[in-house]
Design a protein around this motif. Structure first.
Motif, PDB file in Angstrom:
ATOM      1  N   ARG A  91      12.423  16.814  -0.985  1.00  0.00           N
ATOM      2  CA  ARG A  91      11.232  16.237  -1.624  1.00  0.00           C
ATOM      3  C   ARG A  91       9.945  16.713  -0.936  1.00  0.00           C
ATOM      4  O   ARG A  91       9.047  15.923  -0.645  1.00  0.00           O
ATOM      5  CB  ARG A  91      11.301  14.717  -1.642  1.00  0.00           C
ATOM      6  N   GLN A  93       6.393  18.636  -0.620  1.00  0.00           N
ATOM      7  CA  GLN A  93       5.259  18.827  -1.512  1.00  0.00           C
ATOM      8  C   GLN A  93       4.037  19.220  -0.696  1.00  0.00           C
ATOM      9  O   GLN A  93       3.891  18.811   0.442  1.00  0.00           O
ATOM     10  CB  GLN A  93       4.973  17.581  -2.327  1.00  0.00           C
ATOM     11  N   ASN A  96      -1.796  16.733  -1.316  1.00  0.00           N
ATOM     12  CA  ASN A  96      -2.476  16.598  -2.599  1.00  0.00           C
ATOM     13  C   ASN A  96      -3.920  16.131  -2.474  1.00  0.00           C
ATOM     14  O   ASN A  96      -4.555  15.884  -3.476  1.00  0.00           O
ATOM     15  CB  ASN A  96      -1.695  15.680  -3.540  1.00  0.00           C
TER      16      ASN A  96
END
Length: 158
Positions: A91, A93, A96
């Motif tokens: 997971r 990423q 952001n």
């Protein structure tokens, strides 16, 4: 149970375990074939994209590789597929928001400038782990310099 009944039960269990083992082997083989097909598909797509992007330079580079081109492309596509699976499974990423990045660096700076943090690291033995991380970062930097210079020692001054 009687001895003949025990033998029959044992045979049933062994047949079921063989069936289950063959099913898991078949599943693994199917998955491997799917990954191979995907890797080959992406490898050929990557080759075409590289040819279009690099033009004649890419063709010359591909010709220079000779018979190593196919295994190299295959290994690169397999590595890409594995990295994709790791990315999904863990997971992972990218950050952001800018605040996530600034928060991470401010935490690092706060710890590095705090003497109590360093005392705790030396007390519990984490200093070795941090030292190994530092050496890894140093060697990655040095490898980047070597690749950038295209020489192991010094720069070519032709």
């Amino acid at each position: 149970m009687h001895p003949p009944a025990l033998r029959v039960a044992a045979r049933r269990v062994s047949q079921q375990s063989r069936r289950m083992a063959s099913t898991s082997t078949e599943n693994a083989q199917k998955k491997a074939q799917e990954y191979l097909a995907t890797a080959q598909k992406y490898g050929t797509q990557g080759l075409e994209t590289a040819k279009q992007a690099l033009g004649p330079v890419g063709d010359r580079a591909g010709n220079m590789l000779g018979s190593y081109k196919e295994p190299l492309l295959y290994n690169l596509s397999v590595a890409r597929e594995i990295l994709k699976q790791v990315y999904v499974a863990e997971r992972l990423q990218p950050p952001n928001s800018w605040s996530t990045i600034t928060n991470a660096y401010s935490t690092i700076y706060a710890r590095a400038s705090n003497p109590a943090y360093w005392r705790e690291i030396f007390r519990n033995g984490d200093w070795a782990r941090i030292g190994v991380y530092g050496l890894e970062a140093y060697f990655v930097f040095k490898m980047g310099e070597i690749v950038g210079r295209r020489s192991l020692v010094g720069y070519n001054l032709h």
